[in-house]
Scaffold this active site. Structure first.
Site, short mmCIF file in Angstrom:
data_model
loop_
_atom_site.label_atom_id
_atom_site.label_comp_id
_atom_site.label_asym_id
_atom_site.label_seq_id
_atom_site.Cartn_x
_atom_site.Cartn_y
_atom_site.Cartn_z
N ASP A 112 42.43 86.25 55.13
CA ASP A 112 43.16 86.21 56.04
C ASP A 112 44.43 86.91 56.34
OD1 ASP A 112 43.47 85.14 58.92
OD2 ASP A 112 44.52 83.42 58.30
N ASN A 129 51.31 86.63 57.34
CA ASN A 129 51.06 85.98 56.01
C ASN A 129 51.89 86.74 55.00
OD1 ASN A 129 49.89 83.85 56.91
ND2 ASN A 129 47.60 84.63 56.55
N LYS A 168 47.35 89.10 57.52
CA LYS A 168 47.59 89.72 58.60
C LYS A 168 49.23 89.55 58.46
CE LYS A 168 47.15 84.65 60.22
NZ LYS A 168 46.60 83.99 61.23
N THR A 221 41.05 85.98 61.14
CA THR A 221 41.91 85.98 62.41
C THR A 221 41.19 87.18 62.96
OG1 THR A 221 43.66 85.01 61.51
CG2 THR A 221 43.86 86.32 63.52
N ASP A 227 49.72 81.61 52.67
CA ASP A 227 48.46 81.07 53.31
C ASP A 227 47.31 81.33 52.59
OD1 ASP A 227 46.90 79.47 55.01
OD2 ASP A 227 47.28 80.65 56.70
#
Length: 202
Positions: free
Chosen positions: A7, A12, A9, A47, A28
């Site tokens: 994840d 994060n 992005k 995501t 995260d």
């Protein structure tokens, strides 16, 4: 360390402190998993906009999905907008699965060929041909750039484009929320009228 984040992005990626813009921390790890084999994972997660094509296709995958996400992040940082964008999620996923992105001249003419080559290497649909983390670290754009060269690059134009893109996204989100609220109000009013009519007839 054979750990896939799944994840990655911009949200994060956190700065260690306000005085250093290169010392970052990754946050995260809710979707993170230790990879035991090259293609040992199958859970669909991530995501929209950052997720790798093999995850969307339902294929087995491994560490390469993080390199795809880093490619998306790098594109955003240098271009000011995401490589894959569509209001319709089905169309968005279709673009991701086909690797359908371009370097628009009005935003990318000022960006070096080496930077574009690095991004293209990370945004390669075939995970076996996609650039690995070690490949990226050895890439000329990363490897040959000194701290002085890096600091000389002005990203204010890119930051402005990111702000504009986020503002448009928030505006569209607000418009959708207002439209949804209006439809809900009309539905409630319609149901109330039907209910009142039924009560009158009863």
């Amino acid at each position: 360390r054979n750990i896939v984040h799944r994840d990655l992005k911009p949200e994060n990626l956190l700065l260690q402190n306000k005085d250093n813009d290169s010392d970052i921390r990754l946050a995260d790890f809710g979707f993170a998993k230790r990879v035991k084999g090259n293609l040992s994972l199958s859970t669909q997660c991530g995501t929209p906009g950052y997720v790798a094509p093999e995850i969307l296709k339902g294929d087995k995958y491994g560490l390469a999905v993080d390199m795809w996400s880093i490619g998306v992040i790098t594109y955003i940082l240098l271009g000011g907008y995401p490589p894959f964008h569509d209001e319709n999620q089905t169309q968005l996923y279709k673009k991701i699965k086909s690797g359908d992105f371009v370097f628009h001249p009005e935003y990318w003419d000022v960006v070096s060929k080496e930077a574009k080559d690095l991004i293209t290497g990370m945004l390669t649909v075939d995970h076996e041909k996609r650039m690995t983390a070690q490949d990226a670290l050895n890439h000329p754009w990363i490897h040959d750039m000194s701290d002085g060269e890096l600091q000389s690059h002005d990203l204010h134009g890119t930051i402005d484009e990111i702000k504009k893109f986020n503002a448009r996204r928030k505006l569209k989100g607000t418009i959708k929320a207002v439209m949804a609220a209006t439809k809900m109000k009309m539905l409630i009013e319609s149901l109330t009228k039907v209910s009142n009519k039924l009560n009158e007839e009863a």
